[in-house]
Design an enzyme around this catalytic site. Structure first.
Site, PDB file in Angstrom:
ATOM      1  N   TYR A 180      25.578  14.312  -5.770  1.00  0.00           N
ATOM      2  CA  TYR A 180      25.672  13.036  -6.495  1.00  0.00           C
ATOM      3  C   TYR A 180      26.902  12.248  -6.018  1.00  0.00           C
ATOM      4  O   TYR A 180      26.837  11.025  -5.838  1.00  0.00           O
ATOM      5  CB  TYR A 180      25.764  13.301  -8.006  1.00  0.00           C
ATOM      6  CG  TYR A 180      25.975  12.055  -8.832  1.00  0.00           C
ATOM      7  CD1 TYR A 180      24.904  11.234  -9.182  1.00  0.00           C
ATOM      8  CD2 TYR A 180      27.254  11.688  -9.272  1.00  0.00           C
ATOM      9  CE1 TYR A 180      25.096  10.080  -9.930  1.00  0.00           C
ATOM     10  CE2 TYR A 180      27.456  10.538 -10.017  1.00  0.00           C
ATOM     11  CZ  TYR A 180      26.379   9.737 -10.354  1.00  0.00           C
ATOM     12  OH  TYR A 180      26.580   8.592 -11.091  1.00  0.00           O
ATOM     13  N   TYR A 193      29.568  17.491 -15.841  1.00  0.00           N
ATOM     14  CA  TYR A 193      28.254  17.263 -15.249  1.00  0.00           C
ATOM     15  C   TYR A 193      27.147  17.621 -16.232  1.00  0.00           C
ATOM     16  O   TYR A 193      27.234  18.637 -16.934  1.00  0.00           O
ATOM     17  CB  TYR A 193      28.101  18.124 -13.985  1.00  0.00           C
ATOM     18  CG  TYR A 193      26.770  17.935 -13.297  1.00  0.00           C
ATOM     19  CD1 TYR A 193      26.507  16.784 -12.562  1.00  0.00           C
ATOM     20  CD2 TYR A 193      25.767  18.897 -13.393  1.00  0.00           C
ATOM     21  CE1 TYR A 193      25.279  16.596 -11.939  1.00  0.00           C
ATOM     22  CE2 TYR A 193      24.536  18.721 -12.766  1.00  0.00           C
ATOM     23  CZ  TYR A 193      24.300  17.565 -12.040  1.00  0.00           C
ATOM     24  OH  TYR A 193      23.092  17.378 -11.436  1.00  0.00           O
ATOM     25  N   VAL A 194      26.127  16.770 -16.241  1.00  0.00           N
ATOM     26  CA  VAL A 194      24.902  17.048 -16.998  1.00  0.00           C
ATOM     27  C   VAL A 194      23.729  16.779 -16.053  1.00  0.00           C
ATOM     28  O   VAL A 194      23.710  15.742 -15.359  1.00  0.00           O
ATOM     29  CB  VAL A 194      24.803  16.155 -18.248  1.00  0.00           C
ATOM     30  CG1 VAL A 194      23.490  16.419 -18.996  1.00  0.00           C
ATOM     31  CG2 VAL A 194      25.988  16.383 -19.177  1.00  0.00           C
ATOM     32  N   GLY A 231      21.812  11.240 -21.537  1.00  0.00           N
ATOM     33  CA  GLY A 231      21.456  10.320 -22.619  1.00  0.00           C
ATOM     34  C   GLY A 231      21.125  11.021 -23.928  1.00  0.00           C
ATOM     35  O   GLY A 231      20.557  10.429 -24.847  1.00  0.00           O
ATOM     36  N   ILE A 253      24.940  15.261 -24.512  1.00  0.00           N
ATOM     37  CA  ILE A 253      25.494  16.520 -23.979  1.00  0.00           C
ATOM     38  C   ILE A 253      26.830  16.275 -23.262  1.00  0.00           C
ATOM     39  O   ILE A 253      27.799  17.015 -23.460  1.00  0.00           O
ATOM     40  CB  ILE A 253      24.473  17.216 -23.041  1.00  0.00           C
ATOM     41  CG1 ILE A 253      23.214  17.586 -23.835  1.00  0.00           C
ATOM     42  CG2 ILE A 253      25.094  18.463 -22.398  1.00  0.00           C
ATOM     43  CD1 ILE A 253      22.094  18.220 -23.011  1.00  0.00           C
ATOM     44  N   GLY A 254      26.883  15.234 -22.451  1.00  0.00           N
ATOM     45  CA  GLY A 254      28.138  14.901 -21.763  1.00  0.00           C
ATOM     46  C   GLY A 254      29.247  14.598 -22.764  1.00  0.00           C
ATOM     47  O   GLY A 254      30.389  15.050 -22.623  1.00  0.00           O
ATOM     48  N   ASN A 307      31.262   4.859  -8.719  1.00  0.00           N
ATOM     49  CA  ASN A 307      30.512   5.600  -9.731  1.00  0.00           C
ATOM     50  C   ASN A 307      30.606   4.899 -11.095  1.00  0.00           C
ATOM     51  O   ASN A 307      31.244   5.408 -12.028  1.00  0.00           O
ATOM     52  CB  ASN A 307      31.039   7.036  -9.795  1.00  0.00           C
ATOM     53  CG  ASN A 307      30.202   7.924 -10.683  1.00  0.00           C
ATOM     54  OD1 ASN A 307      29.249   7.466 -11.322  1.00  0.00           O
ATOM     55  ND2 ASN A 307      30.565   9.193 -10.754  1.00  0.00           N
ATOM     56  N   TYR A 364      33.246   6.993 -19.414  1.00  0.00           N
ATOM     57  CA  TYR A 364      34.623   7.331 -19.772  1.00  0.00           C
ATOM     58  C   TYR A 364      35.319   6.161 -20.472  1.00  0.00           C
ATOM     59  O   TYR A 364      36.042   6.352 -21.456  1.00  0.00           O
ATOM     60  CB  TYR A 364      35.416   7.759 -18.530  1.00  0.00           C
ATOM     61  CG  TYR A 364      34.976   9.081 -17.949  1.00  0.00           C
ATOM     62  CD1 TYR A 364      34.942  10.229 -18.734  1.00  0.00           C
ATOM     63  CD2 TYR A 364      34.592   9.194 -16.616  1.00  0.00           C
ATOM     64  CE1 TYR A 364      34.530  11.455 -18.209  1.00  0.00           C
ATOM     65  CE2 TYR A 364      34.186  10.420 -16.078  1.00  0.00           C
ATOM     66  CZ  TYR A 364      34.153  11.538 -16.883  1.00  0.00           C
ATOM     67  OH  TYR A 364      33.752  12.749 -16.372  1.00  0.00           O
TER      68      TYR A 364
END
Lengths: 173, 173
Positions: free
Chosen positions: A26, A94-95, A101, A104-105, A132, A139
């Site tokens: 990624y 990372y998820v 969505g 989890i992150g 990114n 964040y």
């Protein structure tokens, strides 16, 4: 979606490594991954672990297309500032794409933040690539500040031949 | 000029703290110093030290105007990368102004580089402010690469209320 966030165990390292590789792809730097799950096991689960890790796990019935139940992770370690004392650096968050969505992150990041507070550290730091924007947006939406654009901090590295040369110049005393 | 580079001892922490303050003033952030020499002593010289430090010392006859013989320091700690394993981060590198240009900064940096190599770490990282061209010129002349301008890494932080809020959102499991 049901999921739990828990401290990683040695047997999670294969999954963490798999996701580390996904993250490197990624980030467009798959060639930068130089270690394997064996190093992660050794480095993270010895008497003096070099990092800490949380994993996000979903129930069997929610597993990924490929059959994985460990679908995200946060890898962090302790740092130090002569100005502010001990602190925490988040190396990876990372998820897996199909599980994004769903909070989890956010849950992983918040879990790391509780460690920062419990250990009475003053900040949680991380780096993000300038292109990114999905990660940056995430964040910033949680209150992060960009110390590169606001204060001017740049990250420098010595590696390869430059590092070898530097080490050879050291005084012998 | 004669000088030696040696590992710091607990009794050096007053001098290291003094120079930490000088560095913070140079970096235009003296209000960012939140700890004292007592925390440095505790954090750097316990059973599991949070940082490592080298000091540069000159003979009595070369002492500074104010009478100091400890005239520079390098404070570093171990970090981790899930891609590359253990590494080293240089938090501070400082030489008192009247002792610059004599190879002391170079010797301190090289000493840290030997640690990086001895510990089989792949890189030595640090941050530098964008306006601090003297330090940048020094690091670049020694072969450092700027990962912010070349790759796009930005440094982000969570602190204060944003960090508190994040920690409160953590799942309880």
């Amino acid at each position: 979606m049901d999921f739990i966030i828990r401290a990683a165990k040695p047997e999670d390292c294969k999954d963490v490594f798999r996701m580390t590789m996904e993250l490197a792809v990624y980030d467009k730097m798959p060639d930068q991954v130089k270690i394997s799950h064996k190093e992660l096991e050794k480095d993270g689960f010895s008497a003096n672990p070099l990092f800490q890790c949380f994993v996000a796990e979903v129930p069997e019935e929610c597993r990924s297309k490929e059959g994985y139940t460990k679908v995200g992770y946060a890898l962090y370690f302790y740092t130090y500032s002569s100005w502010k004392g001990q602190s925490v650096y988040l190396d990876d968050l990372y998820v897996m794409p199909e599980f994004r969505g769903k909070g989890i992150g956010n849950a992983l990041l918040s879990k790391v933040a509780t460690v920062v507070k419990e250990q009475q550290c003053v900040h949680l730091r991380l780096t993000v690539l300038d292109w990114n924007t999905p990660s940056q947006d995430f964040y910033f939406s949680k209150g992060a500040r960009d110390l590169t654009t606001s204060v001017g901090w740049h990250l420098l590295t010595f590696d390869g031949e430059a590092l070898d040369k530097l080490a050879k110049e050291a005084p012998k005393n």
